[in-house]
Design a protein around this motif. Sequence first.
Motif, PDB file in Angstrom:
ATOM      1  N   GLN A  46      44.084 -11.343 -15.433  1.00 58.62           N
ATOM      2  CA  GLN A  46      44.450 -12.453 -16.308  1.00 58.62           C
ATOM      3  C   GLN A  46      43.433 -13.590 -16.196  1.00 58.62           C
ATOM      4  O   GLN A  46      42.979 -14.153 -17.199  1.00 58.62           O
ATOM      5  CB  GLN A  46      45.841 -12.977 -15.942  1.00 58.62           C
ATOM      6  CG  GLN A  46      46.988 -12.038 -16.235  1.00 58.62           C
ATOM      7  CD  GLN A  46      47.405 -12.099 -17.694  1.00 58.62           C
ATOM      8  OE1 GLN A  46      46.934 -11.333 -18.514  1.00 58.62           O
ATOM      9  NE2 GLN A  46      48.297 -13.020 -18.016  1.00 58.62           N
ATOM     10  N   THR A  47      43.096 -13.931 -14.962  1.00 54.09           N
ATOM     11  CA  THR A  47      42.140 -15.020 -14.733  1.00 54.09           C
ATOM     12  C   THR A  47      40.770 -14.677 -15.312  1.00 54.09           C
ATOM     13  O   THR A  47      40.125 -15.514 -15.952  1.00 54.09           O
ATOM     14  CB  THR A  47      42.017 -15.302 -13.225  1.00 54.09           C
ATOM     15  OG1 THR A  47      43.296 -15.654 -12.696  1.00 54.09           O
ATOM     16  CG2 THR A  47      41.042 -16.433 -12.963  1.00 54.09           C
ATOM     17  N   ARG A  48      40.342 -13.451 -15.089  1.00 51.77           N
ATOM     18  CA  ARG A  48      39.021 -13.042 -15.600  1.00 51.77           C
ATOM     19  C   ARG A  48      38.997 -13.088 -17.125  1.00 51.77           C
ATOM     20  O   ARG A  48      38.006 -13.542 -17.717  1.00 51.77           O
ATOM     21  CB  ARG A  48      38.702 -11.637 -15.109  1.00 51.77           C
ATOM     22  CG  ARG A  48      37.337 -11.129 -15.586  1.00 51.77           C
ATOM     23  CD  ARG A  48      37.052  -9.752 -15.017  1.00 51.77           C
ATOM     24  NE  ARG A  48      35.786  -9.231 -15.507  1.00 51.77           N
ATOM     25  CZ  ARG A  48      35.292  -8.053 -15.179  1.00 51.77           C
ATOM     26  NH1 ARG A  48      35.961  -7.264 -14.341  1.00 51.77           N
ATOM     27  NH2 ARG A  48      34.133  -7.654 -15.671  1.00 51.77           N
ATOM     28  N   GLU A  49      40.067 -12.654 -17.775  1.00 50.30           N
ATOM     29  CA  GLU A  49      40.105 -12.693 -19.242  1.00 50.30           C
ATOM     30  C   GLU A  49      40.033 -14.125 -19.758  1.00 50.30           C
ATOM     31  O   GLU A  49      39.354 -14.408 -20.740  1.00 50.30           O
ATOM     32  CB  GLU A  49      41.367 -12.000 -19.763  1.00 50.30           C
ATOM     33  CG  GLU A  49      41.389 -11.909 -21.285  1.00 50.30           C
ATOM     34  CD  GLU A  49      42.595 -11.168 -21.826  1.00 50.30           C
ATOM     35  OE1 GLU A  49      42.756 -11.139 -23.064  1.00 50.30           O
ATOM     36  OE2 GLU A  49      43.394 -10.639 -21.021  1.00 50.30           O
ATOM     37  N   LEU A  50      40.725 -15.037 -19.078  1.00 48.98           N
ATOM     38  CA  LEU A  50      40.662 -16.444 -19.468  1.00 48.98           C
ATOM     39  C   LEU A  50      39.241 -16.978 -19.381  1.00 48.98           C
ATOM     40  O   LEU A  50      38.748 -17.645 -20.297  1.00 48.98           O
ATOM     41  CB  LEU A  50      41.571 -17.283 -18.569  1.00 48.98           C
ATOM     42  CG  LEU A  50      43.039 -17.401 -18.946  1.00 48.98           C
ATOM     43  CD1 LEU A  50      43.811 -18.046 -17.808  1.00 48.98           C
ATOM     44  CD2 LEU A  50      43.209 -18.209 -20.225  1.00 48.98           C
ATOM     45  N   SER A  98      50.737 -19.037 -20.056  1.00 48.07           N
ATOM     46  CA  SER A  98      51.257 -19.614 -18.815  1.00 48.07           C
ATOM     47  C   SER A  98      50.202 -19.600 -17.708  1.00 48.07           C
ATOM     48  O   SER A  98      50.093 -20.550 -16.925  1.00 48.07           O
ATOM     49  CB  SER A  98      52.499 -18.841 -18.376  1.00 48.07           C
ATOM     50  OG  SER A  98      53.194 -19.543 -17.374  1.00 48.07           O
ATOM     51  N   THR A  99      49.392 -18.533 -17.649  1.00 45.82           N
ATOM     52  CA  THR A  99      48.312 -18.484 -16.673  1.00 45.82           C
ATOM     53  C   THR A  99      47.288 -19.577 -16.954  1.00 45.82           C
ATOM     54  O   THR A  99      46.789 -20.243 -16.028  1.00 45.82           O
ATOM     55  CB  THR A  99      47.621 -17.109 -16.696  1.00 45.82           C
ATOM     56  OG1 THR A  99      48.600 -16.081 -16.520  1.00 45.82           O
ATOM     57  CG2 THR A  99      46.583 -17.000 -15.588  1.00 45.82           C
ATOM     58  N   GLY A 100      46.946 -19.774 -18.238  1.00 46.80           N
ATOM     59  CA  GLY A 100      45.987 -20.823 -18.601  1.00 46.80           C
ATOM     60  C   GLY A 100      46.489 -22.208 -18.256  1.00 46.80           C
ATOM     61  O   GLY A 100      45.738 -23.047 -17.728  1.00 46.80           O
ATOM     62  N   ILE A 101      47.772 -22.464 -18.531  1.00 37.54           N
ATOM     63  CA  ILE A 101      48.361 -23.754 -18.163  1.00 37.54           C
ATOM     64  C   ILE A 101      48.339 -23.918 -16.647  1.00 37.54           C
ATOM     65  O   ILE A 101      47.958 -24.965 -16.113  1.00 37.54           O
ATOM     66  CB  ILE A 101      49.798 -23.869 -18.697  1.00 37.54           C
ATOM     67  CG1 ILE A 101      49.810 -23.857 -20.228  1.00 37.54           C
ATOM     68  CG2 ILE A 101      50.462 -25.146 -18.179  1.00 37.54           C
ATOM     69  CD1 ILE A 101      51.200 -23.708 -20.826  1.00 37.54           C
ATOM     70  N   GLY A 102      48.755 -22.866 -15.938  1.00 29.55           N
ATOM     71  CA  GLY A 102      48.819 -22.940 -14.481  1.00 29.55           C
ATOM     72  C   GLY A 102      47.464 -23.181 -13.844  1.00 29.55           C
ATOM     73  O   GLY A 102      47.343 -23.982 -12.909  1.00 29.55           O
ATOM     74  N   LEU A 103      46.428 -22.513 -14.347  1.00 29.92           N
ATOM     75  CA  LEU A 103      45.096 -22.706 -13.788  1.00 29.92           C
ATOM     76  C   LEU A 103      44.580 -24.110 -14.092  1.00 29.92           C
ATOM     77  O   LEU A 103      43.952 -24.751 -13.227  1.00 29.92           O
ATOM     78  CB  LEU A 103      44.139 -21.653 -14.346  1.00 29.92           C
ATOM     79  CG  LEU A 103      42.700 -21.660 -13.814  1.00 29.92           C
ATOM     80  CD1 LEU A 103      42.685 -21.641 -12.291  1.00 29.92           C
ATOM     81  CD2 LEU A 103      41.919 -20.477 -14.363  1.00 29.92           C
ATOM     82  N   SER A 104      44.852 -24.620 -15.293  1.00 29.14           N
ATOM     83  CA  SER A 104      44.448 -25.986 -15.641  1.00 29.14           C
ATOM     84  C   SER A 104      45.122 -27.001 -14.716  1.00 29.14           C
ATOM     85  O   SER A 104      44.488 -27.948 -14.230  1.00 29.14           O
ATOM     86  CB  SER A 104      44.810 -26.291 -17.099  1.00 29.14           C
ATOM     87  OG  SER A 104      44.134 -25.431 -17.989  1.00 29.14           O
ATOM     88  N   VAL A 105      46.408 -26.801 -14.464  1.00 26.83           N
ATOM     89  CA  VAL A 105      47.149 -27.703 -13.573  1.00 26.83           C
ATOM     90  C   VAL A 105      46.630 -27.603 -12.144  1.00 26.83           C
ATOM     91  O   VAL A 105      46.514 -28.613 -11.433  1.00 26.83           O
ATOM     92  CB  VAL A 105      48.656 -27.389 -13.634  1.00 26.83           C
ATOM     93  CG1 VAL A 105      49.425 -28.162 -12.549  1.00 26.83           C
ATOM     94  CG2 VAL A 105      49.216 -27.738 -15.011  1.00 26.83           C
ATOM     95  N   ALA A 106      46.311 -26.384 -11.701  1.00 28.43           N
ATOM     96  CA  ALA A 106      45.790 -26.209 -10.345  1.00 28.43           C
ATOM     97  C   ALA A 106      44.491 -26.981 -10.152  1.00 28.43           C
ATOM     98  O   ALA A 106      44.293 -27.657  -9.127  1.00 28.43           O
ATOM     99  CB  ALA A 106      45.575 -24.725 -10.059  1.00 28.43           C
ATOM    100  N   VAL A 107      43.593 -26.911 -11.133  1.00 27.37           N
ATOM    101  CA  VAL A 107      42.359 -27.694 -11.061  1.00 27.37           C
ATOM    102  C   VAL A 107      42.676 -29.182 -11.064  1.00 27.37           C
ATOM    103  O   VAL A 107      42.081 -29.973 -10.314  1.00 27.37           O
ATOM    104  CB  VAL A 107      41.425 -27.342 -12.243  1.00 27.37           C
ATOM    105  CG1 VAL A 107      40.222 -28.285 -12.275  1.00 27.37           C
ATOM    106  CG2 VAL A 107      40.958 -25.897 -12.134  1.00 27.37           C
ATOM    107  N   GLY A 108      43.647 -29.567 -11.880  1.00 27.14           N
ATOM    108  CA  GLY A 108      44.027 -30.974 -11.943  1.00 27.14           C
ATOM    109  C   GLY A 108      44.540 -31.523 -10.629  1.00 27.14           C
ATOM    110  O   GLY A 108      44.285 -32.686 -10.284  1.00 27.14           O
ATOM    111  N   ARG A 109      45.249 -30.683  -9.856  1.00 30.19           N
ATOM    112  CA  ARG A 109      45.783 -31.183  -8.579  1.00 30.19           C
ATOM    113  C   ARG A 109      44.669 -31.501  -7.587  1.00 30.19           C
ATOM    114  O   ARG A 109      44.878 -32.263  -6.635  1.00 30.19           O
ATOM    115  CB  ARG A 109      46.741 -30.184  -7.949  1.00 30.19           C
ATOM    116  CG  ARG A 109      48.010 -29.919  -8.720  1.00 30.19           C
ATOM    117  CD  ARG A 109      48.676 -31.148  -9.288  1.00 30.19           C
ATOM    118  NE  ARG A 109      48.339 -31.317 -10.694  1.00 30.19           N
ATOM    119  CZ  ARG A 109      48.866 -32.230 -11.491  1.00 30.19           C
ATOM    120  NH1 ARG A 109      49.748 -33.070 -11.028  1.00 30.19           N
ATOM    121  NH2 ARG A 109      48.495 -32.309 -12.758  1.00 30.19           N
TER     122      ARG A 109
END
Length: 455
Positions: free
Chosen positions: A250-254, A387-398
């Motif tokens: 999922q992460t790689r596809e994003l 949901s993966t895209g939102i989650g990864l964006s939030v993780a970077v934001g933290r």
Amino acid sequence: MNLLFARLDRASWNKVHTAITIALGVGWLLDAFEVTIVNNVIGVFRDQWHLSNLQASWVLSIWFVGIMFGAYVFGYLADRFGRKRLFVVTLAMYGTFTFLTAFAWNYPSLMVLRLLTAIGVGAEYAAINAAISEFIPARHRGKTNATVMNFWSLGAILAALVTLFLINRLPPDVGWRAAFGFGALIALCAGLARRYIPESPRWLAAHGNLNEASAVVEQVEQGRFDSRARGNGRPRQAANTPDRATFWMQTRELIERYPWRLALGSLLDFSEAAGYYGLFAFLALFILPAVHVSTHFVPWFYLIGNVGALLGGVTVALLLDRAGRKLTVPIAYALAAAGVLLMAAATQTHDWRWVLAAFTLANLFATGSWISAYPTFSEIFPTHLRSTGIGLSVAVGRLGAFGAPLALTAVATHFGMMPALMLLASFWLIGALAMVPWYFRGVEGKGVPLEAMCR
């Protein structure tokens, strides 16, 4: 399939939409409640367990570590197993561990329970924003997503009231425990309500469950909850989605297929997290002591400031589906930077009343900015990656939330308060600048079906 989603977008607003908005909005309320309560009782922890300043600061910082992990990992799980399963499980996780936090017996136990609670809240970020985007008609999507996040200000206001009328009137060792128990009670009530929310029809369709997706769309159209058609089927392989896609797939596809969208989400979230948490940390550590605000008045200070935040969020909610994302988001971020400069000018007066007025206005702009950002980057990813895209964006934001207070403290200590406030303003400008290329090359989400956003 597009005809099915067109029915969702044509549906009139009804009690199903209202119930989904309220039931999912409670997640943001609980996050704000938890953060604000801990900020208010950090001094009690310090005195009760004889903590150093570093240990006390980690009580706050461990929250961002948990949010980062929960948003990223559970974001993938929401794409893999469905929105409904995750927004029920994550709320249960939050409620359980915040309840157990009320019984923390020492500093290590508090830290472990805070981390586990934060993981549950971080998971909420991805599942909630994905679900709201996928249920709500396109013409209402921006303001509804923003309305859900306006529950944050309600949670902060509730925490201030609980501090004033519960924590401050009980013995120190009892008040903070009662507050965490109160948060668990709210989570229990919200969890009972969420049981009746169906699975996202877009998620069902993306995983091959077209009959169940059609049944859920019919529920939404008719404005009713039907226990026989909540969309709980197992995912089947869809033509455009790899079955059992792993976390790394999922992460790689994003990263490979949607790098600019992921960059936009990450920069917007990093900017708002660094700016927002930096603002509150700097206010508590440097500005309030400098203008001699008494500890008894601090809850009122935050209460008034969060009324301003609520006004900012409501304003943005009205603008997103009228002025559009491309104008609303960069203007909100630029105004947040200007609000910090107003705080700097007010601090120079050494008058707490001017500081309170400037903080209220700065919080209005700051809240408006991040509330405008989430609907914007929640809708730009395809359903099977949303949901993966939102989650990864939030993780970077933290990372911004974690690092900004440390950076601001270092600058203020070595160079003074004004350079630190200039740095704080620059955090907000990151988000404004990130929207410039999107303004010219990106997709405007105002009134546009989700499926058209990723063509």
